[in-house]
Design a protein around this motif. Structure first.
Motif, mmCIF file in Angstrom:
data_model
loop_
_atom_site.group_PDB
_atom_site.id
_atom_site.type_symbol
_atom_site.label_atom_id
_atom_site.label_comp_id
_atom_site.label_asym_id
_atom_site.label_seq_id
_atom_site.Cartn_x
_atom_site.Cartn_y
_atom_site.Cartn_z
ATOM 1 N N LEU A 34 1.062 -1.465 -0.055
ATOM 2 C CA LEU A 34 0.828 -0.164 0.072
ATOM 3 C C LEU A 34 0.809 1.199 -0.030
ATOM 4 O O LEU A 34 0.419 1.863 -0.620
ATOM 5 N N PHE A 35 2.430 1.370 0.692
ATOM 6 C CA PHE A 35 3.568 2.143 0.638
ATOM 7 C C PHE A 35 3.383 2.534 -0.528
ATOM 8 O O PHE A 35 3.420 3.970 -1.168
ATOM 9 N N ALA A 36 3.517 1.265 -1.187
ATOM 10 C CA ALA A 36 4.298 1.839 -2.761
ATOM 11 C C ALA A 36 3.448 2.501 -3.733
ATOM 12 O O ALA A 36 3.426 2.986 -4.671
ATOM 13 N N MET A 37 2.494 1.665 -4.038
ATOM 14 C CA MET A 37 1.271 1.578 -4.247
ATOM 15 C C MET A 37 0.896 3.365 -4.176
ATOM 16 O O MET A 37 1.277 4.257 -5.235
ATOM 17 N N THR A 38 0.776 3.995 -3.398
ATOM 18 C CA THR A 38 0.817 5.420 -2.949
ATOM 19 C C THR A 38 1.619 5.891 -3.359
ATOM 20 O O THR A 38 1.245 7.267 -3.982
ATOM 21 N N LEU A 39 3.333 5.886 -3.443
ATOM 22 C CA LEU A 39 4.125 7.016 -3.827
ATOM 23 C C LEU A 39 3.725 6.855 -5.217
ATOM 24 O O LEU A 39 4.108 7.925 -6.394
ATOM 25 N N TRP A 40 3.572 5.642 -5.716
ATOM 26 C CA TRP A 40 3.758 5.337 -7.152
ATOM 27 C C TRP A 40 2.994 6.768 -7.867
ATOM 28 O O TRP A 40 3.447 7.012 -8.996
ATOM 29 N N VAL A 49 -5.463 12.415 -8.757
ATOM 30 C CA VAL A 49 -4.508 11.345 -8.725
ATOM 31 C C VAL A 49 -5.177 10.067 -7.919
ATOM 32 O O VAL A 49 -5.807 10.719 -7.067
ATOM 33 N N GLY A 50 -4.685 9.001 -8.403
ATOM 34 C CA GLY A 50 -5.645 7.648 -7.382
ATOM 35 C C GLY A 50 -6.808 7.763 -7.046
ATOM 36 O O GLY A 50 -7.409 7.227 -5.562
ATOM 37 N N GLN A 51 -7.857 8.248 -7.743
ATOM 38 C CA GLN A 51 -8.742 8.591 -7.031
ATOM 39 C C GLN A 51 -9.389 6.778 -6.995
ATOM 40 O O GLN A 51 -10.275 7.215 -6.261
ATOM 41 N N HIS A 52 -9.201 5.853 -8.202
ATOM 42 C CA HIS A 52 -9.099 4.807 -7.331
ATOM 43 C C HIS A 52 -9.043 3.785 -5.554
ATOM 44 O O HIS A 52 -9.282 3.752 -5.009
ATOM 45 N N LEU A 53 -7.554 4.387 -5.957
ATOM 46 C CA LEU A 53 -7.199 4.196 -4.770
ATOM 47 C C LEU A 53 -7.441 4.891 -3.266
ATOM 48 O O LEU A 53 -7.902 4.519 -2.532
ATOM 49 N N GLY A 54 -8.023 6.201 -3.718
ATOM 50 C CA GLY A 54 -8.489 6.719 -2.818
ATOM 51 C C GLY A 54 -9.753 6.572 -2.079
ATOM 52 O O GLY A 54 -9.638 6.972 -1.125
ATOM 53 N N LEU A 55 -10.160 5.480 -2.380
ATOM 54 C CA LEU A 55 -11.685 4.644 -1.706
ATOM 55 C C LEU A 55 -10.823 3.917 -0.827
ATOM 56 O O LEU A 55 -12.620 3.734 0.148
ATOM 57 N N LEU A 56 -9.942 3.821 -0.874
ATOM 58 C CA LEU A 56 -10.167 2.888 0.689
ATOM 59 C C LEU A 56 -9.583 3.999 1.935
ATOM 60 O O LEU A 56 -10.662 3.554 2.817
ATOM 61 N N SER A 57 -9.806 5.411 1.804
ATOM 62 C CA SER A 57 -10.363 5.943 2.957
ATOM 63 C C SER A 57 -11.719 6.283 2.926
ATOM 64 O O SER A 57 -11.207 6.361 4.668
ATOM 65 N N GLN A 58 -12.452 5.826 2.695
ATOM 66 C CA GLN A 58 -13.749 5.286 2.818
ATOM 67 C C GLN A 58 -13.721 4.652 4.209
ATOM 68 O O GLN A 58 -14.539 4.404 4.750
ATOM 69 N N TYR A 61 -9.399 5.545 8.162
ATOM 70 C CA TYR A 61 -9.798 6.600 8.275
ATOM 71 C C TYR A 61 -8.607 7.534 8.699
ATOM 72 O O TYR A 61 -7.173 7.023 8.789
ATOM 73 N N GLY A 62 -8.060 8.744 6.787
ATOM 74 C CA GLY A 62 -6.917 9.625 7.087
ATOM 75 C C GLY A 62 -6.540 9.492 6.148
ATOM 76 O O GLY A 62 -4.761 10.018 6.140
ATOM 77 N N TYR A 63 -7.125 7.832 5.556
ATOM 78 C CA TYR A 63 -5.773 7.533 4.591
ATOM 79 C C TYR A 63 -6.483 8.583 2.931
ATOM 80 O O TYR A 63 -6.936 9.339 2.630
ATOM 81 N N THR A 64 -5.266 9.080 2.523
ATOM 82 C CA THR A 64 -5.201 9.493 1.017
ATOM 83 C C THR A 64 -4.358 9.600 0.056
ATOM 84 O O THR A 64 -3.215 9.187 0.584
ATOM 85 N N VAL A 65 -4.237 9.764 -1.285
ATOM 86 C CA VAL A 65 -2.980 9.776 -2.275
ATOM 87 C C VAL A 65 -2.487 11.264 -2.118
ATOM 88 O O VAL A 65 -2.263 11.184 -3.019
#
Length: 101
Positions: A34-40, A49-58, A61-65
């Motif tokens: 998850l760290f590597a995907m976000t940094l990439w 940027v990362g609208q699909h991965l950003g869905l993990l914020s659901q 809590y506190g996670y953003t790309v």
């Protein structure tokens, strides 16, 4: 139920898995992934940027790309991976225990 010698040997060869070790390995893989995907995605940039991965914020809590979100994702990925690894190891050990009983 009687087992033939070959089946018995295979059954005895199945070793219990250390759930704690599997949890640690899955925690490292989950957090690092998850760290590597976000940094990439942050380094790649772009208009959205990362609208699909950003869905993990659901769920996390506190996670953003973002750069900060990559650190938060590292922690969440490690915790989630550790829990999943421990559950897999525990279920596997339970099945082995039932089969050898």
């Amino acid at each position: 139920m009687e087992m033939d010698p070959e089946q018995y040997a295979v059954s005895r060869a199945v070793v219990r898995m250390h759930a704690g070790v599997l949890a640690l390995v899955c925690a490292i893989l989950g957090g690092a992934s998850l760290f590597a995907m976000t940094l990439w995605l942050v380094i790649k940039g772009g208009p959205r940027v990362g609208q699909h991965l950003g869905l993990l914020s659901q769920y996390f809590y506190g996670y953003t790309v973002t750069w900060k979100g990559s650190i938060i994702g590292l922690v969440y990925g490690a915790v989630t991976g550790g829990i999943v690894g421990w559950l897999i190891g525990s279920v596997y050990n339970g099945v082995v225990w039932l089969r050898q009983r």
